[in-house]
Design a protein around this motif. Structure first.
Motif, PDB file in Angstrom:
ATOM      1  N   PRO A   1      10.477  13.029 -36.747  1.00 30.23           N
ATOM      2  CA  PRO A   1       9.800  12.613 -35.521  1.00 30.23           C
ATOM      3  C   PRO A   1      10.659  11.712 -34.639  1.00 30.23           C
ATOM      4  N   ALA A   2      10.327  11.724 -33.353  1.00 26.72           N
ATOM      5  CA  ALA A   2      10.960  10.820 -32.392  1.00 26.72           C
ATOM      6  C   ALA A   2      10.493   9.396 -32.645  1.00 26.72           C
ATOM      7  N   PRO A   3      11.105   8.403 -31.993  1.00 24.64           N
ATOM      8  CA  PRO A   3      10.622   7.027 -32.155  1.00 24.64           C
ATOM      9  C   PRO A   3       9.153   6.901 -31.769  1.00 24.64           C
ATOM     10  N   LEU A   4       8.448   6.076 -32.501  1.00 26.80           N
ATOM     11  CA  LEU A   4       7.050   5.815 -32.166  1.00 26.80           C
ATOM     12  C   LEU A   4       6.955   5.230 -30.764  1.00 26.80           C
ATOM     13  N   PRO A   5       5.815   5.424 -30.085  1.00 26.96           N
ATOM     14  CA  PRO A   5       5.693   4.954 -28.692  1.00 26.96           C
ATOM     15  C   PRO A   5       6.075   3.491 -28.493  1.00 26.96           C
ATOM     16  N   ARG A   6       5.767   2.629 -29.454  1.00 25.88           N
ATOM     17  CA  ARG A   6       6.058   1.206 -29.242  1.00 25.88           C
ATOM     18  C   ARG A   6       7.549   0.890 -29.287  1.00 25.88           C
ATOM     19  N   TYR A   7       8.355   1.846 -29.730  1.00 29.27           N
ATOM     20  CA  TYR A   7       9.799   1.615 -29.774  1.00 29.27           C
ATOM     21  C   TYR A   7      10.530   2.310 -28.624  1.00 29.27           C
ATOM     22  N   ARG A   8       9.786   2.913 -27.718  1.00 34.51           N
ATOM     23  CA  ARG A   8      10.412   3.607 -26.602  1.00 34.51           C
ATOM     24  C   ARG A   8      10.623   2.622 -25.448  1.00 34.51           C
ATOM     25  N   LEU A   9      11.774   2.693 -24.833  1.00 39.22           N
ATOM     26  CA  LEU A   9      12.143   1.754 -23.780  1.00 39.22           C
ATOM     27  C   LEU A   9      11.673   2.303 -22.441  1.00 39.22           C
ATOM     28  N   LYS A  10      10.537   1.841 -22.014  1.00 43.94           N
ATOM     29  CA  LYS A  10       9.934   2.349 -20.790  1.00 43.94           C
ATOM     30  C   LYS A  10      10.730   1.892 -19.566  1.00 43.94           C
ATOM     31  N   ALA A  11      10.748   2.750 -18.559  1.00 43.53           N
ATOM     32  CA  ALA A  11      11.324   2.374 -17.268  1.00 43.53           C
ATOM     33  C   ALA A  11      10.254   1.603 -16.502  1.00 43.53           C
ATOM     34  N   GLU A  12      10.337   0.303 -16.525  1.00 41.69           N
ATOM     35  CA  GLU A  12       9.354  -0.566 -15.883  1.00 41.69           C
ATOM     36  C   GLU A  12      10.054  -1.837 -15.415  1.00 41.69           C
ATOM     37  N   PRO A  13       9.428  -2.591 -14.525  1.00 38.32           N
ATOM     38  CA  PRO A  13      10.082  -3.811 -14.028  1.00 38.32           C
ATOM     39  C   PRO A  13      10.464  -4.742 -15.181  1.00 38.32           C
ATOM     40  N   ALA A  14      11.648  -5.346 -15.075  1.00 32.21           N
ATOM     41  CA  ALA A  14      12.135  -6.240 -16.119  1.00 32.21           C
ATOM     42  C   ALA A  14      12.997  -7.322 -15.496  1.00 32.21           C
ATOM     43  N   GLU A  15      13.036  -8.465 -16.189  1.00 31.47           N
ATOM     44  CA  GLU A  15      13.917  -9.560 -15.773  1.00 31.47           C
ATOM     45  C   GLU A  15      14.481 -10.232 -17.010  1.00 31.47           C
ATOM     46  N   PHE A  16      15.785 -10.511 -16.974  1.00 32.21           N
ATOM     47  CA  PHE A  16      16.435 -11.140 -18.120  1.00 32.21           C
ATOM     48  C   PHE A  16      17.640 -11.921 -17.608  1.00 32.21           C
ATOM     49  N   SER A  17      18.058 -12.900 -18.410  1.00 37.63           N
ATOM     50  CA  SER A  17      19.121 -13.806 -17.975  1.00 37.63           C
ATOM     51  C   SER A  17      20.158 -14.001 -19.060  1.00 37.63           C
ATOM     52  N   PHE A  18      21.396 -14.321 -18.627  1.00 40.16           N
ATOM     53  CA  PHE A  18      22.479 -14.700 -19.524  1.00 40.16           C
ATOM     54  C   PHE A  18      23.192 -15.910 -18.938  1.00 40.16           C
ATOM     55  N   VAL A  19      23.616 -16.789 -19.822  1.00 39.14           N
ATOM     56  CA  VAL A  19      24.379 -17.969 -19.428  1.00 39.14           C
ATOM     57  C   VAL A  19      25.790 -17.823 -19.983  1.00 39.14           C
ATOM     58  N   PHE A  20      26.787 -17.927 -19.102  1.00 40.03           N
ATOM     59  CA  PHE A  20      28.189 -17.768 -19.481  1.00 40.03           C
ATOM     60  C   PHE A  20      28.905 -19.112 -19.395  1.00 40.03           C
ATOM     61  N   SER A  21      29.744 -19.368 -20.373  1.00 38.14           N
ATOM     62  CA  SER A  21      30.642 -20.511 -20.328  1.00 38.14           C
ATOM     63  C   SER A  21      31.876 -20.137 -21.134  1.00 38.14           C
ATOM     64  N   THR A  22      32.906 -20.958 -21.034  1.00 36.87           N
ATOM     65  CA  THR A  22      34.131 -20.659 -21.770  1.00 36.87           C
ATOM     66  C   THR A  22      34.184 -21.465 -23.043  1.00 36.87           C
ATOM     67  N   THR A  23      34.888 -20.906 -24.017  1.00 35.01           N
ATOM     68  CA  THR A  23      35.084 -21.585 -25.295  1.00 35.01           C
ATOM     69  C   THR A  23      36.512 -22.109 -25.342  1.00 35.01           C
ATOM     70  N   PRO A  24      36.824 -23.061 -26.227  1.00 34.87           N
ATOM     71  CA  PRO A  24      38.198 -23.581 -26.302  1.00 34.87           C
ATOM     72  C   PRO A  24      39.202 -22.461 -26.511  1.00 34.87           C
ATOM     73  N   GLY A  25      40.359 -22.578 -25.883  1.00 34.63           N
ATOM     74  CA  GLY A  25      41.375 -21.525 -25.966  1.00 34.63           C
ATOM     75  C   GLY A  25      41.284 -20.617 -24.767  1.00 34.63           C
ATOM     76  N   THR A  26      42.246 -19.766 -24.599  1.00 36.07           N
ATOM     77  CA  THR A  26      42.303 -18.941 -23.396  1.00 36.07           C
ATOM     78  C   THR A  26      41.829 -17.512 -23.590  1.00 36.07           C
ATOM     79  N   GLY A  27      41.833 -17.042 -24.797  1.00 34.57           N
ATOM     80  CA  GLY A  27      41.479 -15.628 -24.945  1.00 34.57           C
ATOM     81  C   GLY A  27      40.689 -15.305 -26.177  1.00 34.57           C
ATOM     82  N   GLU A  28      40.394 -16.263 -27.041  1.00 33.20           N
ATOM     83  CA  GLU A  28      39.684 -15.982 -28.282  1.00 33.20           C
ATOM     84  C   GLU A  28      38.667 -17.058 -28.570  1.00 33.20           C
ATOM     85  N   SER A  29      37.607 -16.647 -29.262  1.00 36.78           N
ATOM     86  CA  SER A  29      36.610 -17.607 -29.708  1.00 36.78           C
ATOM     87  C   SER A  29      36.996 -18.120 -31.071  1.00 36.78           C
TER      88      SER A  29
END
Length: 964
Positions: A936-964
């Motif tokens: 079977p396909a994914p159950l309805p509650r696991y389907r990603l509906k096309a509906e209005p959404a809002e989400f956020s991410f916060v970016f900052s730098t870590t010590p060093g120039t290219g690696e965490s």
């Protein structure tokens, strides 16, 4: 023996000629044996047309023949090529005829008898498995021929043996009439692939024996009777048993179960032979509409197991079989269906020893006849019934003394017919101590349980509640999903939802995941090959790679998920009342073999740990257990209790402290990241600066965060389709991968509508849509900063009529380099909405390469779920809400185009010609996985509906120039 035509015996529907009656297999006795495995001489001919048997003469010169290993398949040793089909016959369907173009392998083995080989008695020559048929000569004299690839055949050989210079000649055809009965979903691999052995049979040896060992759970006693064809005595020292063969005896005994596999060592001593016995007392019955063993119902937590090794095919050694059993035990699996043929007999010894319930399946499948509406199906043709009965008898007689075998299966996907009824009748007459299974018998005329494949969750619930209709007799029988949760590629999804149904409704006695291992063939250029990689005219692609193990026997995320879902101890609770509820989900065992530990964790870091006193609960019992006080001085932050059930001491299948089950109980919620919008956007020469970031003034595209370059950040809705997204052509539900491609979601176009510089924010308004369609999504990126950190808020809204779910919804971008990845959230492995049970909240570390899941056919993989924050490539990213994290060294488009992992090249080109070393996806949502590759396909509650959404991410730098 002479024939009118070369194909006469190949196309004969009889099971063969010359073979001795079938009998029990056992690992050893004090009678002598001689293994004939090793290097044989081999010649491959393209047809079976020329019936020249001169090679069987003792003076034949085979000096120019090749060498080949036996056991083995010649197509895996440089002679010809494998063929993979799921159910289509790779030759014209004209039973019992097969093509003249029939690859034929002639085998020669030269051997001497040991100097001390006993005189007198008899010697038999035993073949444990040859595909698809064999004709045998010893020292120039024909012994006989047989069909039935995965079944043993013995021939009287003693009169022909000589002390030195023996010549064993075996002709094997790839196709025979027997091939019509062996249309299993697997590679077609001809050859002598199991052991060949000479067995001395002394005068007065045991011709056959049948161990009857029942258990009475009311009295705690076992009753033993060992039937033998000759007089003898049965001794079991631990039970004080010393009786004549055929005489029953009842004694106090411990029962055998898959959870407590108590075996008693005994001996059957006849005049000429002492046969070792391994006795397990247990009684299987159908009672109160349930499968019961020793008076208690079973819940199968099983897998279907084909025999497989990526280099040797179905030619398995003992250690590979043992590895399978140990992996099953360590992942809480308690049952095996031997799909779709009896396994190597040593595998059943291991199941007896370590403890696994077994459905032993006959070597019978005629699936290809479905293409013609089952017309001419051999199982409903009386001419074939002797061959069907021969296969049933050889399975039952060989395996009848294994306590692990609790159900006989007539075969698989062979339609219905009189031959199956005859098989069931014969088996019941020979062995009434086990139940009979056959999935295709939906009316349950010949079977003792109602069995189905790939029924969806809703239908399984109806069956569990007795609302499925059907004949009354069927409704009174237990229900088993002999195949479910198709483990092809990324998946299977929905395991936890099935398990909840199994545990809620008593009639549902579990199921068997399809299947145990991917059948990838090791390949020097492709890594692992699948259907079509050997030039097959007909093939079913990577449908042969649908297991919980990768070909090298490394567990897939699906196996880790299954282990968690079926764990035999559940731990639930509410931290507010300071207790956890521990439930014993074993069918037979108490919890005395387990120890319990606790760990208190803040922000994923352990603060304090200790042991937890849990009563030795009986099967099915629960107890409320008091948690310790929250450790004094624990830091503030999101916190959890993690409770683990581990082995208290070493066992035969895992060491002390092996984790059997675990539960995680939240104590306090996470702190949502906050960024005050205090920095102002500063337009400059073709760029806009905002806090630590620089943007392209024309497009609003992010260029850098601090000193870290960022490439191509934008909304992303596409994933490289999984095998379950693409589905199977015969599935009734729409296949999401096909629908997504038909809409063009794999080639979305991005339009910038506005770049707006405000007082405290940079806002970029876009539309994302596929070519040739009017639907799309509006996407607004709002950037703010407090001077040190950068916050992105994405607002999306579907436009037009969306009738399908989205593959994913989030952002993706490229980084010039990254290796180490550190995150706080779900881990350590991949997880998706309906495959998340094995993900625990913690702090995890990996490399970018280590985050990839090596599916044989590349596809979406490697997402980590519920990530609060992550660090990689010099960036720290926090999510509101928590997000899915994926990082890889190639683009989604390159992943989507790859047929094998060797096609994936690090540093794939990004859109617009720019490049990045690592591509990162931060997803607000992912579509579920399901098991639509055959379920079977994914159950309805696991389907990603096309509906209005809002989400956020916060970016900052870590010590060093290219690696965490």
């Amino acid at each position: 023996m002479s024939f009118r035509h070369a194909n006469d015996y190949v196309e004969d529907v009889s099971p063969g000629s010359g073979a001795l009656p079938p009998r029990a297999w056992y690992a050893g006795s004090d009678a002598r044996s001689l293994s004939l495995k090793g290097s044989w001489r081999f010649r491959l001919s393209p047809t079976a047309d020329a019936e020249d048997d001169s090679f069987a003469r003792t003076d034949y010169d085979a000096a120019d023949w090749a060498d080949i290993s036996v056991p083995g398949h010649w197509v895996l040793q440089g002679h010809g090529a494998p063929i993979y089909t799921n159910h289509l016959y790779p030759f014209p369907v004209d039973p019992p005829r097969v093509p003249t173009e029939n690859p034929t392998g002639d085998h020669l083995r030269f051997f001497d008898l040991p100097a001390d080989w006993p005189a007198g008695g008899e010697t038999v020559l035993r073949f444990d498995g040859v595909e698809s048929c064999a004709r045998i000569w010893l020292n120039g004299t024909e012994l006989g021929e047989f069909k039935g690839s995965r079944l043993p055949h013995e021939f009287a050989a003693g009169r022909l043996l000589q002390p030195r210079g023996n010549v064993l000649a075996v002709r094997v055809h790839q196709w025979s009439a027997g091939s019509y009965l062996e249309d299993q979903d697997q590679w077609w691999l001809p050859g002598i692939f199991r052991d060949v052995t000479l067995l001395h049979r002394p005068v007065g040896s045991v011709p056959d024996f049948f161990v009857h060992a029942s258990y009475d759970h009311l009295t705690g006693t076992g009753t033993l009777r060992v039937d033998s064809g000759v007089p003898g005595r049965v001794t079991v020292p631990d039970l004080g048993i010393d009786v004549a063969a055929g005489e029953p005896v009842t004694v106090p005994a411990e029962p055998w179960t898959a959870e407590t596999p108590r075996l008693y060592d005994g001996v059957l001593a006849a005049e000429g032979e002492r046969v070792p016995l391994r006795i397990g007392f247990r009684t299987v019955e159908l009672s109160d509409g349930l499968i019961k063993v020793n008076g208690r119902p079973l819940l199968f937590k099983g897998v279907n197991r084909h025999e497989w090794h990526p280099g040797r095919g179905r030619a398995l050694d003992l250690e590979t079989m043992r590895e399978d059993v140990l992996l099953m035990k360590r992942h809480n699996i308690n049952a095996v269906r031997t799909s779709h043929y009896p396994p190597h007999p040593a595998f059943l010894d291991l199941c007896d020893e370590y403890g696994l319930w077994v459905i032993d399946e006959c070597d019978l499948e005629t699936h290809g006849f479905t293409e013609q509406g089952w017309r001419d199906n051999p199982v409903d043709d009386d001419r074939w019934t002797p061959a069907l009965l021969d296969r049933a008898a050889r399975m039952v007689e060989r395996d009848k003394n294994h306590p692990s075998v609790v159900v006989w299966s007539l075969g698989n996907e062979a339609g219905t017919g009189r031959g199956l009824t005859a098989m069931a009748k014969w088996i019941r007459g020979r062995d009434a101590s086990r139940l009979i299974h056959y999935e295709g018998d939906h009316n349950c005329r010949d079977t003792d349980l109602y069995s189905r494949m790939y029924a969806g969750h809703a239908e399984v619930e109806r069956i569990g509640r007795g609302l499925d209709g059907g004949p009354r007799g069927r409704r009174e029988l237990p229900f088993v999903l002999c195949e479910y949760a198709h483990a092809m590629g990324n998946g299977p999804g929905g395991l936890a939802d099935y398990q909840r149904l199994f545990e809620r409704h008593g009639r549902l006695q579990g199921g068997f995941v399809w299947e145990w291992i991917d059948h990838g063939i090791a390949h020097p250029e492709l890594g692992y090959a699948y259907g079509g990689d050997f030039g097959e005219e007909l093939h079913d692609g990577n449908f042969v790679c649908d297991g919980l193990l990768f070909p090298d026997r490394q567990p897939s995320p699906g196996l880790l998920e299954f282990k968690k879902v079926i764990e035999p101890v559940s731990v639930t609770g509410d931290a507010a009342d300071g207790t956890v509820r521990v439930t014993n989900k074993y069918d037979f065992a108490g919890l005395s073999a387990l120890a319990f530990t606790w760990s208190y964790e803040v922000e994923g870091e352990p603060v304090e740990s200790g042991t937890l006193a849990v009563p030795a609960l009986a099967p099915g019992e629960s107890a409320e257990v008091k948690l310790p006080a929250v450790p004094a001085g624990a830091p503030a932050g999101e916190s959890h209790w993690t409770i683990r059930a581990v082995l208290a001491s070493d066992t035969a299948w895992a060491p002390r402290n092996h984790v059997v089950a675990w539960g995680q109980i939240p104590v306090s919620e996470r702190r949502v990241p906050y960024v005050a919008a205090t920095a102002r956007p500063a337009p400059g020469d073709g760029a806009i600066s905002l806090g630590p970031a620089v943007f392209d003034a024309r497009t609003g595209a992010l260029r850098t965060v601090g000193e870290v370059p960022v490439t191509g950040l934008r909304l992303d809705v596409w994933r490289a389709t999984t095998d379950n997204d693409d589905g199977a052509a015969w599935q009734g539900d729409p296949r999401h991968g096909l629908l997504w491609r038909s809409l063009g979601l794999h080639r979305m176009r991005h339009r910038v509508d506005a770049v707006e510089v405000g007082e405290d924010a940079l806002t970029v308004r876009t539309r994302v849509a596929p070519a040739a369609r009017e639907l799309g999504l509006s996407a607004v990126y709002r950037w703010t900063s407090d001077g040190d950190r950068l916050r992105l808020t994405v607002s999306t809204c579907p436009e037009g009529e969306w009738t399908v779910p989205l593959p994913r919804l989030g952002i993706r971008f490229g980084l010039p380099a990254a290796d180490r990845v550190h995150w706080y959230g779900g881990g350590p492995g991949e997880a998706y909405p309906d495959t998340r049970q094995a993900a625990s909240v913690g702090r995890w570390r990996s490399t970018v390469d280590g985050m990839q899941t090596p599916y044989v056919r590349p596809q979406e993989n490697g997402a980590r779920i519920d990530v609060r924050w992550a660090e990689l490539g010099g960036l720290r990213i926090e999510g509101d809400p928590a997000f899915f994290l994926t990082a890889r060294r190639w683009t989604t488009e390159q992943l989507d185009a790859a047929a094998h992992r060797t096609d994936l090249v690090p540093g794939a080109a990004a859109g617009g010609g720019s490049t990045a070393g690592v591509w990162v996806n931060l997803d607000h949502g992912q579509h579920g996985i399901g098991s639509q590759s055959c379920g079977p396909a994914p159950l309805p509650r696991y389907r990603l509906k096309a509906e209005p959404a809002e989400f956020s991410f916060v970016f900052s730098t870590t010590p060093g120039t290219g690696e965490s």
